[in-house]
Enzyme design. Structure first.
Site, mmCIF file in Angstrom:
data_model
loop_
_atom_site.group_PDB
_atom_site.id
_atom_site.type_symbol
_atom_site.label_atom_id
_atom_site.label_comp_id
_atom_site.label_asym_id
_atom_site.label_seq_id
_atom_site.Cartn_x
_atom_site.Cartn_y
_atom_site.Cartn_z
ATOM 1 N N ASP A 259 17.927 -5.226 -3.114
ATOM 2 C CA ASP A 259 18.052 -3.769 -3.003
ATOM 3 C C ASP A 259 17.353 -3.100 -4.189
ATOM 4 O O ASP A 259 17.697 -3.356 -5.340
ATOM 5 C CB ASP A 259 19.526 -3.359 -2.959
ATOM 6 C CG ASP A 259 19.721 -1.964 -2.388
ATOM 7 O OD1 ASP A 259 19.071 -1.020 -2.883
ATOM 8 O OD2 ASP A 259 20.510 -1.804 -1.439
ATOM 9 N N SER B 79 19.066 3.519 1.134
ATOM 10 C CA SER B 79 19.362 2.151 1.570
ATOM 11 C C SER B 79 19.982 2.063 2.959
ATOM 12 O O SER B 79 19.966 0.996 3.572
ATOM 13 C CB SER B 79 20.307 1.466 0.580
ATOM 14 O OG SER B 79 19.677 1.314 -0.665
ATOM 15 N N THR C 60 23.613 -1.673 2.886
ATOM 16 C CA THR C 60 22.806 -2.756 3.468
ATOM 17 C C THR C 60 23.605 -3.627 4.435
ATOM 18 O O THR C 60 23.231 -3.744 5.605
ATOM 19 C CB THR C 60 22.158 -3.611 2.361
ATOM 20 O OG1 THR C 60 21.344 -2.768 1.551
ATOM 21 C CG2 THR C 60 21.307 -4.728 2.955
ATOM 22 N N GLU D 66 22.227 -10.198 0.232
ATOM 23 C CA GLU D 66 21.766 -9.029 -0.516
ATOM 24 C C GLU D 66 22.006 -9.185 -2.008
ATOM 25 O O GLU D 66 23.135 -9.376 -2.449
ATOM 26 C CB GLU D 66 22.479 -7.756 -0.034
ATOM 27 C CG GLU D 66 21.924 -6.517 -0.733
ATOM 28 C CD GLU D 66 22.786 -5.269 -0.596
ATOM 29 O OE1 GLU D 66 22.243 -4.174 -0.823
ATOM 30 O OE2 GLU D 66 23.988 -5.378 -0.288
#
Length: 513
Positions: free
Chosen positions: A50, A100, A163, A321
């Site tokens: 991210d 995001s 996410t 992530e």
């Protein structure tokens, strides 16, 4: 490249033969890639850094090398070794510089969306509950689950953060983390908070790991790890204990709930079919501040996840992530961000050791970039957190190589720029200087890199819209909407695109005109 290790000797670098030999070896490797891997992908692994824009990748590479005693620039990250690289355009349908949530909808659901929304198309309007129904879009995690694969998500943020949530939720607002974060009107109109959707939308997600405990428990229920900290207590107004409900449901299904590293690593993955691991009330701690006794690293979580998921003969889909690269940058704390990126690279390496490129498609990318960069004509091997070699020719003060375009690092001292030589600019939480003062640094709008290896990785080439990524992954593994090329193919067998012949195209053109 086998030659990377030789670069540490500056004497060798003075000899043209060194560079020529290395380049020829790289060319030889590139020529071997002309034979494309057209196997069917049994497994899919998607790593999302991210906020990991290209400057972050480069700086993390240098940091990784310097942590192992090298000058750093010549180091290879694990993602650098992937044979195919493309660029993804990150804009949201209503935003030039993306967030995001809209980007997660693109790279997980295959559809671009508005900023702030997850798992819904651009017809949905942020925060307007009544625009949800009919505009839901499903994710590749669901496509994989529907095809009989095991599925999992692992994050260093909350498991209901932007996410991961796009893989299971349909929410017009990424901030609706629990029902207490929603307007009363939205709850009355039937919209569900994201934590609840995690457990209700896609039954039986095999592995869920990250932070976010407080969104799963009734309001004011004290946290198991921080009983004396009120802000970590449960938040749910509906009084539900989502973790308790999950444990009950999984009672006879080899399901296990864990909340610390010891519990996680004491599990035998062979006896676990479902795992819920919630290691913090909110986001997990930065890797630099992680307690190695109580909190698992991203690499440790990924290893356990793959051991559980790979038992399925139909294969698996795993979303990983490295979510706090983004948080470090937002806070202007480049050191935190870059250590997060290096840890994600370790997790990529571990996943690579546990799987095979013959049947596993692995993709590494970012959702968006940040206004982070480094420059200043630094010398070779200069610590990535160090100073440029010369002072400014305008204000005669030194400056760090790392700078932000905006953010909390903007600071005036006696009407001028702070003199960084008077402070510890290599401290973990040092906020690098920024050109424009903001309480939170912003995302950057440039394209991000997409690294790919394994079956059909060559389809990620050139410059593409970000929503193209899950279409490639689904095509490679014969799930989702485009499966004509899959008939009669077994795992590991080669896929043959079912493209119309030239003759058929001419016939179609004659019929149309």
């Amino acid at each position: 490249d086998t030659w990377t290790g030789l670069l540490s000797s500056t004497e060798q670098e003075k000899d043209p033969k060194f560079w020529n030999t290395w380049a020829q070896q790289t060319l030889k490797n590139a020529l071997s890639l002309q034979t494309l891997n057209q196997n069917k992908a049994k497994n899919l692994i998607f790593f999302l850094g991210d906020g990991m824009g290209v400057p972050t990748v480069t700086a993390a590479r240098i940091l990784k090398g310097q942590l192992s005693g090298q000058s750093g620039e010549e180091t290879q990250l694990e993602m650098d070794k992937f044979p195919f690289v493309s660029l993804a355009k990150t804009y949201n349908t209503n935003a030039q510089v993306a967030d995001s949530a809209g980007t997660a909808t693109a790279f997980l659901c295959g559809v671009k969306a508005n900023e702030g929304t997850v798992g819904v198309s651009a017809a949905a309007v942020r925060s307007q509950c009544n625009t949800t129904k009919g505009n839901e879009v499903t994710s590749i995690l669901k496509w994989a689950k529907d095809a009989g694969k095991s599925v999992g998500l692992v994050t260093t943020t909350r498991v209901n953060h932007a996410t991961p949530s796009a893989s299971y939720a349909h929410s017009v607002d990424r901030d609706w983390l629990s029902d207490s974060a929603m307007p009363a009107e939205a709850v009355q109109d039937g919209c569900k908070d994201i934590a609840r959707q995690l457990f209700e939308n896609i039954p039986d997600i095999n592995v869920i790991m990250g932070g976010g405990r407080k969104y799963m428990f009734p309001k004011n229920q004290v946290d198991v790890e921080y009983p004396d900290t009120a802000k970590y207590s449960g938040t749910r107004k509906d009084g539900r204990n989502l973790v308790g409900e999950w444990i009950e449901k999984m009672e006879n299904k080899n399901g296990h709930y864990v909340w610390n590293k010891k519990q996680l690593l004491s599990l035998n993955p062979n006896n676990v079919d479902y795992l819920l691991g919630l290691f913090e009330p909110e986001d997990m701690t930065y890797d630099l501040e992680r307690n190695p006794e109580t909190d698992p690293s991203l690499t440790e979580m990924v290893e356990v996840a793959i051991k559980i998921l790979k038992k399925n003969p139909n294969g698996f889909y795993l979303l990983v992530e490295g979510g706090r690269i983004d948080h470090g940058h937002h806070e202007g704390k480049a050191k935190q961000a870059l250590y997060e990126a290096v840890e994600m690279d370790r997790a990529i390496s571990r996943a690579g050791l546990m799987t095979s490129i013959h049947d596993t498609l692995t993709i590494v990318t970012a959702d968006h970039s940040h206004v982070f960069n480094f420059g200043g004509y630094t010398h070779r091997g200069n610590t990535i957190f160090g100073l440029a070699p010369a002072v400014s020719d305008v204000d005669q003060k030194p400056f760090t190589a790392i700078l932000y375009g905006n953010g909390p690092g903007y600071k005036l001292v006696n009407g001028g720029r702070e003199n960084v030589s008077a402070i510890d600019y290599q401290e973990n939480n040092y906020q690098a200087q920024a050109a424009v003062p903001l309480s939170m640094e912003t995302h950057g709008g440039e394209d991000v890199a997409v690294f790919a290896k394994g079956p059909m990785a060559h389809l990620l080439h050139g410059v593409h819209e970000q929503n193209y990524i899950p279409h490639v992954m689904a095509y490679a593994s014969c799930i989702g909407q485009n499966r004509q090329h899959c008939a009669g193919h077994n795992q590991g067998s080669r896929l043959r695109p079912a493209l119309p012949s030239i003759a058929a195209l001419f016939t179609l053109i004659r019929l149309l005109f």
